[in-house]
Write a protein that holds these residues in place. Structure first.
Motif, PDB file in Angstrom:
ATOM      1  N   ILE A   1     -41.388  21.502   1.128  1.00  0.00           N
ATOM      2  CA  ILE A   1     -40.444  20.390   1.421  1.00  0.00           C
ATOM      3  C   ILE A   1     -40.099  20.388   2.660  1.00  0.00           C
ATOM      4  O   ILE A   1     -39.475  21.688   3.272  1.00  0.00           O
ATOM      5  CB  ILE A   1     -39.305  20.331   0.387  1.00  0.00           C
ATOM      6  CG1 ILE A   1     -39.894  20.282  -1.028  1.00  0.00           C
ATOM      7  CG2 ILE A   1     -38.247  19.504   0.597  1.00  0.00           C
ATOM      8  CD1 ILE A   1     -38.993  20.906  -1.971  1.00  0.00           C
TER       9      ILE A   1
ATOM     10  N   LEU B   1     -33.016  16.615  -3.267  1.00  0.00           N
ATOM     11  CA  LEU B   1     -32.162  17.025  -2.121  1.00  0.00           C
ATOM     12  C   LEU B   1     -30.973  16.350  -1.776  1.00  0.00           C
ATOM     13  O   LEU B   1     -30.912  15.021  -2.091  1.00  0.00           O
ATOM     14  CB  LEU B   1     -32.922  17.116  -0.994  1.00  0.00           C
ATOM     15  CG  LEU B   1     -33.953  18.220  -1.031  1.00  0.00           C
ATOM     16  CD1 LEU B   1     -35.009  18.085   0.374  1.00  0.00           C
ATOM     17  CD2 LEU B   1     -33.603  19.686  -0.847  1.00  0.00           C
TER      18      LEU B   1
ATOM     19  N   ILE C   1     -37.020  20.074   5.512  1.00  0.00           N
ATOM     20  CA  ILE C   1     -35.671  19.696   5.811  1.00  0.00           C
ATOM     21  C   ILE C   1     -35.391  20.004   7.243  1.00  0.00           C
ATOM     22  O   ILE C   1     -35.977  20.668   7.867  1.00  0.00           O
ATOM     23  CB  ILE C   1     -34.528  20.378   4.940  1.00  0.00           C
ATOM     24  CG1 ILE C   1     -34.696  21.931   5.186  1.00  0.00           C
ATOM     25  CG2 ILE C   1     -34.942  20.246   3.493  1.00  0.00           C
ATOM     26  CD1 ILE C   1     -33.835  22.938   4.447  1.00  0.00           C
TER      27      ILE C   1
ATOM     28  N   GLN D   1     -36.761  21.598  12.343  1.00  0.00           N
ATOM     29  CA  GLN D   1     -36.992  21.619  10.724  1.00  0.00           C
ATOM     30  C   GLN D   1     -37.208  23.029  10.305  1.00  0.00           C
ATOM     31  O   GLN D   1     -37.815  23.944  10.792  1.00  0.00           O
ATOM     32  CB  GLN D   1     -38.151  20.926  10.849  1.00  0.00           C
ATOM     33  CG  GLN D   1     -38.021  19.255  11.301  1.00  0.00           C
ATOM     34  CD  GLN D   1     -39.302  18.619  11.017  1.00  0.00           C
ATOM     35  OE1 GLN D   1     -40.536  19.151  11.050  1.00  0.00           O
ATOM     36  NE2 GLN D   1     -39.314  17.379  10.896  1.00  0.00           N
TER      37      GLN D   1
ATOM     38  N   GLU E   1     -29.813  15.842   1.150  1.00  0.00           N
ATOM     39  CA  GLU E   1     -30.302  15.106   2.048  1.00  0.00           C
ATOM     40  C   GLU E   1     -31.371  15.843   2.658  1.00  0.00           C
ATOM     41  O   GLU E   1     -31.504  17.037   2.354  1.00  0.00           O
ATOM     42  CB  GLU E   1     -29.310  14.778   3.151  1.00  0.00           C
ATOM     43  CG  GLU E   1     -28.843  16.499   3.609  1.00  0.00           C
ATOM     44  CD  GLU E   1     -27.178  16.452   3.743  1.00  0.00           C
ATOM     45  OE1 GLU E   1     -26.384  15.422   4.145  1.00  0.00           O
ATOM     46  OE2 GLU E   1     -26.536  17.492   3.625  1.00  0.00           O
ATOM     47  N   SER E   2     -32.403  15.365   3.477  1.00  0.00           N
ATOM     48  CA  SER E   2     -33.339  15.986   3.883  1.00  0.00           C
ATOM     49  C   SER E   2     -33.089  16.203   5.281  1.00  0.00           C
ATOM     50  O   SER E   2     -33.721  17.190   6.091  1.00  0.00           O
ATOM     51  CB  SER E   2     -34.708  15.203   3.815  1.00  0.00           C
ATOM     52  OG  SER E   2     -34.644  13.957   4.368  1.00  0.00           O
ATOM     53  N   THR E   3     -32.206  15.490   6.131  1.00  0.00           N
ATOM     54  CA  THR E   3     -31.873  15.744   7.555  1.00  0.00           C
ATOM     55  C   THR E   3     -30.240  15.847   7.517  1.00  0.00           C
ATOM     56  O   THR E   3     -29.686  15.158   6.933  1.00  0.00           O
ATOM     57  CB  THR E   3     -32.653  14.839   8.387  1.00  0.00           C
ATOM     58  OG1 THR E   3     -31.838  13.575   8.129  1.00  0.00           O
ATOM     59  CG2 THR E   3     -33.973  14.680   8.538  1.00  0.00           C
TER      60      THR E   3
ATOM     61  N   TYR F   1     -27.609  22.366   2.158  1.00  0.00           N
ATOM     62  CA  TYR F   1     -28.588  21.403   1.599  1.00  0.00           C
ATOM     63  C   TYR F   1     -28.397  21.823   0.131  1.00  0.00           C
ATOM     64  O   TYR F   1     -28.716  22.874   0.004  1.00  0.00           O
ATOM     65  CB  TYR F   1     -29.978  21.439   1.912  1.00  0.00           C
ATOM     66  CG  TYR F   1     -29.979  21.171   3.624  1.00  0.00           C
ATOM     67  CD1 TYR F   1     -30.419  19.965   4.127  1.00  0.00           C
ATOM     68  CD2 TYR F   1     -29.750  22.137   4.430  1.00  0.00           C
ATOM     69  CE1 TYR F   1     -30.571  19.559   5.437  1.00  0.00           C
ATOM     70  CE2 TYR F   1     -29.802  21.968   5.872  1.00  0.00           C
ATOM     71  CZ  TYR F   1     -30.299  20.569   6.160  1.00  0.00           C
ATOM     72  OH  TYR F   1     -30.730  20.340   7.533  1.00  0.00           O
TER      73      TYR F   1
END
Length: 156
Positions: free
Chosen positions: A146, A59, A148, A134, A61-63, A79
């Motif tokens: 997953i 990814l 994010i 989330q 980014e995840s956040t 994302y």
């Protein structure tokens, strides 16, 4: 209700007629109640399970941090998803934590080495202050879902 009262004697009579010599009507009712209670429970729908061969993913980014957002504003973030494995990546579902977040994602298989997108759109209308949301991404990867997410500071 009146029909139920009329049927009660009929049900009692049938229970007595259907009893074996060594059983009473009370035992039949108890046995029937247990039989109903012991039936297997209906299966609850589970999370999506992919039958495709697994792959790996990276990814961007995840956040993500939106920073200050004016109350009522709708913001979105994309994302980037890269298939780092050897099999096609198939995203079967993106499930947000609440109705304030609307997902969109690449529906076609993402071939090895190729990129796809997951977009989360956030409606800040019902929030004040710091918000942390989330979403779960279900795909044919070993550790699915997953997770994010994003944060936002909703200002009046």
């Amino acid at each position: 209700m009146k029909n139920l009262v009329k049927l009660l004697p009929v049900v009692a009579a049938l229970a007595l007629v259907s009893c074996k010599k060594d059983q009473s009507a009370e035992q039949i009712v108890t046995t029937d109640s247990l039989a109903v209670a012991s039936e297997p429970a209906t299966a609850v729908a589970s999370e999506p399970v992919s039958t495709a061969p697994t792959t790996t993913v990276a990814l961007s980014e995840s956040t993500f941090e939106f920073g200050k957002v004016k109350k009522g504003e709708q913001v979105e973030h994309i994302y980037e998803v890269t298939n780092t494995g050897t099999n096609p990546l198939i995203i079967s579902q993106v499930k947000p934590g609440c109705g304030c977040t609307a997902p969109d994602y690449t529906k076609d298989p993402i071939m090895p080495g190729q990129k796809g997108k997951i977009t989360l759109k956030f409606d800040s209308g019902n929030f004040d202050g710091l918000v942390n949301k989330q979403a779960e991404v279900f795909a044919n990867v070993e550790k699915s879902p997953i997770v994010i997410g994003f944060t936002a500071d909703v200002q009046p």
